[in-house]
Motif scaffolding. Sequence first.
Motif, PDB file in Angstrom:
ATOM      1  N   PHE A  29       0.840  -1.201   0.000  1.00  0.00           N
ATOM      2  CA  PHE A  29       0.000   0.000   0.000  1.00  0.00           C
ATOM      3  C   PHE A  29       0.873   1.248   0.000  1.00  0.00           C
ATOM      4  N   ARG A  30       0.426   2.288  -0.722  1.00  0.00           N
ATOM      5  CA  ARG A  30       1.093   3.587  -0.709  1.00  0.00           C
ATOM      6  C   ARG A  30       0.050   4.667  -0.465  1.00  0.00           C
ATOM      7  N   LEU A  31       0.403   5.607   0.387  1.00  0.00           N
ATOM      8  CA  LEU A  31      -0.449   6.750   0.694  1.00  0.00           C
ATOM      9  C   LEU A  31      -0.350   7.754  -0.452  1.00  0.00           C
ATOM     10  N   LYS A  44      -6.809  21.138   9.961  1.00  0.00           N
ATOM     11  CA  LYS A  44      -6.820  19.726  10.336  1.00  0.00           C
ATOM     12  C   LYS A  44      -6.261  18.909   9.180  1.00  0.00           C
ATOM     13  N   PHE A  45      -5.272  18.071   9.483  1.00  0.00           N
ATOM     14  CA  PHE A  45      -4.654  17.176   8.514  1.00  0.00           C
ATOM     15  C   PHE A  45      -5.184  15.774   8.787  1.00  0.00           C
ATOM     16  N   MET A  46      -5.610  15.056   7.722  1.00  0.00           N
ATOM     17  CA  MET A  46      -6.207  13.736   7.877  1.00  0.00           C
ATOM     18  C   MET A  46      -5.673  12.791   6.800  1.00  0.00           C
ATOM     19  N   GLY A  47      -5.456  11.544   7.185  1.00  0.00           N
ATOM     20  CA  GLY A  47      -5.005  10.558   6.215  1.00  0.00           C
ATOM     21  C   GLY A  47      -5.232   9.157   6.731  1.00  0.00           C
ATOM     22  N   ASN A  48      -5.017   8.174   5.871  1.00  0.00           N
ATOM     23  CA  ASN A  48      -5.105   6.777   6.298  1.00  0.00           C
ATOM     24  C   ASN A  48      -4.207   5.912   5.423  1.00  0.00           C
ATOM     25  N   TYR A  49      -3.811   4.792   5.993  1.00  0.00           N
ATOM     26  CA  TYR A  49      -2.981   3.828   5.269  1.00  0.00           C
ATOM     27  C   TYR A  49      -3.370   2.427   5.706  1.00  0.00           C
ATOM     28  N   ARG A  50      -2.887   1.425   4.970  1.00  0.00           N
ATOM     29  CA  ARG A  50      -3.187   0.029   5.264  1.00  0.00           C
ATOM     30  C   ARG A  50      -1.901  -0.751   5.490  1.00  0.00           C
ATOM     31  N   VAL A  51      -1.997  -1.722   6.385  1.00  0.00           N
ATOM     32  CA  VAL A  51      -0.902  -2.665   6.612  1.00  0.00           C
ATOM     33  C   VAL A  51      -1.478  -4.048   6.338  1.00  0.00           C
ATOM     34  N   TYR A  52      -0.981  -4.715   5.299  1.00  0.00           N
ATOM     35  CA  TYR A  52      -1.507  -6.014   4.900  1.00  0.00           C
ATOM     36  C   TYR A  52      -0.913  -7.171   5.703  1.00  0.00           C
ATOM     37  N   ASP A  53       0.351  -7.112   6.005  1.00  0.00           N
ATOM     38  CA  ASP A  53       0.992  -8.176   6.777  1.00  0.00           C
ATOM     39  C   ASP A  53       0.893  -7.798   8.258  1.00  0.00           C
ATOM     40  N   ARG A  54       0.035  -8.486   8.966  1.00  0.00           N
ATOM     41  CA  ARG A  54      -0.224  -8.115  10.367  1.00  0.00           C
ATOM     42  C   ARG A  54       1.009  -8.274  11.254  1.00  0.00           C
ATOM     43  N   LYS A  55       1.982  -9.069  10.827  1.00  0.00           N
ATOM     44  CA  LYS A  55       3.236  -9.185  11.587  1.00  0.00           C
ATOM     45  C   LYS A  55       4.007  -7.862  11.546  1.00  0.00           C
ATOM     46  N   ASN A  56       3.797  -7.070  10.505  1.00  0.00           N
ATOM     47  CA  ASN A  56       4.486  -5.788  10.362  1.00  0.00           C
ATOM     48  C   ASN A  56       3.779  -4.650  11.087  1.00  0.00           C
ATOM     49  N   LYS A  77      -6.511   5.887  14.897  1.00  0.00           N
ATOM     50  CA  LYS A  77      -7.447   4.784  15.067  1.00  0.00           C
ATOM     51  C   LYS A  77      -7.070   3.677  14.086  1.00  0.00           C
ATOM     52  N   SER A  78      -7.147   2.433  14.558  1.00  0.00           N
ATOM     53  CA  SER A  78      -6.875   1.318  13.657  1.00  0.00           C
ATOM     54  C   SER A  78      -7.998   0.299  13.767  1.00  0.00           C
ATOM     55  N   LYS A  79      -8.182  -0.439  12.689  1.00  0.00           N
ATOM     56  CA  LYS A  79      -9.250  -1.430  12.644  1.00  0.00           C
ATOM     57  C   LYS A  79      -8.808  -2.587  11.757  1.00  0.00           C
ATOM     58  N   LYS A  80      -8.994  -3.809  12.247  1.00  0.00           N
ATOM     59  CA  LYS A  80      -8.679  -4.986  11.441  1.00  0.00           C
ATOM     60  C   LYS A  80      -9.844  -5.250  10.492  1.00  0.00           C
ATOM     61  N   LYS A  87      -7.043  -9.912   4.339  1.00  0.00           N
ATOM     62  CA  LYS A  87      -6.959  -9.355   5.684  1.00  0.00           C
ATOM     63  C   LYS A  87      -5.972  -8.201   5.682  1.00  0.00           C
ATOM     64  N   PHE A  88      -6.328  -7.120   6.357  1.00  0.00           N
ATOM     65  CA  PHE A  88      -5.410  -6.003   6.535  1.00  0.00           C
ATOM     66  C   PHE A  88      -5.880  -5.162   7.712  1.00  0.00           C
ATOM     67  N   THR A  89      -5.014  -4.276   8.156  1.00  0.00           N
ATOM     68  CA  THR A  89      -5.356  -3.332   9.208  1.00  0.00           C
ATOM     69  C   THR A  89      -5.335  -1.950   8.593  1.00  0.00           C
ATOM     70  N   THR A  90      -6.433  -1.226   8.756  1.00  0.00           N
ATOM     71  CA  THR A  90      -6.492   0.135   8.261  1.00  0.00           C
ATOM     72  C   THR A  90      -6.248   1.080   9.424  1.00  0.00           C
ATOM     73  N   VAL A  91      -5.462   2.111   9.181  1.00  0.00           N
ATOM     74  CA  VAL A  91      -5.104   3.070  10.219  1.00  0.00           C
ATOM     75  C   VAL A  91      -5.438   4.466   9.707  1.00  0.00           C
ATOM     76  N   SER A  92      -6.196   5.209  10.496  1.00  0.00           N
ATOM     77  CA  SER A  92      -6.495   6.602  10.135  1.00  0.00           C
ATOM     78  C   SER A  92      -5.889   7.508  11.194  1.00  0.00           C
ATOM     79  N   PHE A  93      -5.476   8.677  10.759  1.00  0.00           N
ATOM     80  CA  PHE A  93      -4.872   9.635  11.685  1.00  0.00           C
ATOM     81  C   PHE A  93      -5.354  11.042  11.343  1.00  0.00           C
ATOM     82  N   ASN A  94      -5.341  11.898  12.344  1.00  0.00           N
ATOM     83  CA  ASN A  94      -5.626  13.313  12.129  1.00  0.00           C
ATOM     84  C   ASN A  94      -5.030  14.134  13.256  1.00  0.00           C
ATOM     85  N   PHE A  95      -4.710  15.364  12.923  1.00  0.00           N
ATOM     86  CA  PHE A  95      -4.195  16.308  13.925  1.00  0.00           C
ATOM     87  C   PHE A  95      -4.477  17.727  13.449  1.00  0.00           C
TER      88      PHE A  95
END
Length: 97
Positions: A29-31, A44-56, A77-80, A87-95
């Motif tokens: 995955f690339r942002l 407010k800055f907002m984005g999200n990315y995915r991690v496919y290999d849960r070991k990583n 925030k992250s969600k499987k 399967k992947f974990t999605t992660v969203s962030f904002n500040f």
Amino acid sequence: MISGEEKEKIKKEIVEKVNSVLEKNGESFRLDRVNILNKHETVKFMGNYRVYDRKNYDSVSREINSFLKKYGNVEIKSKKIRDSGMKFTTVSFNFEL
């Protein structure tokens, strides 16, 4: 209020850092971009990315989160997810700045 030039610099910095961490850990995955919401007194800055290999996930999120925290209070925030057998974990962030 942050200038347009500074907003673009921050967006570019975040995209480059997130993508370099993902690439270093063998993630596909690339942002593409970071979204901006202009408020009356803050940005407010907002984005999200995915991690496919849960070991990583732990190493990727630890490095990205420590980078993002240089901007102050970051909400992360992250969600499987399991979608069509993938399967992947999605992660969203904002500040806000």
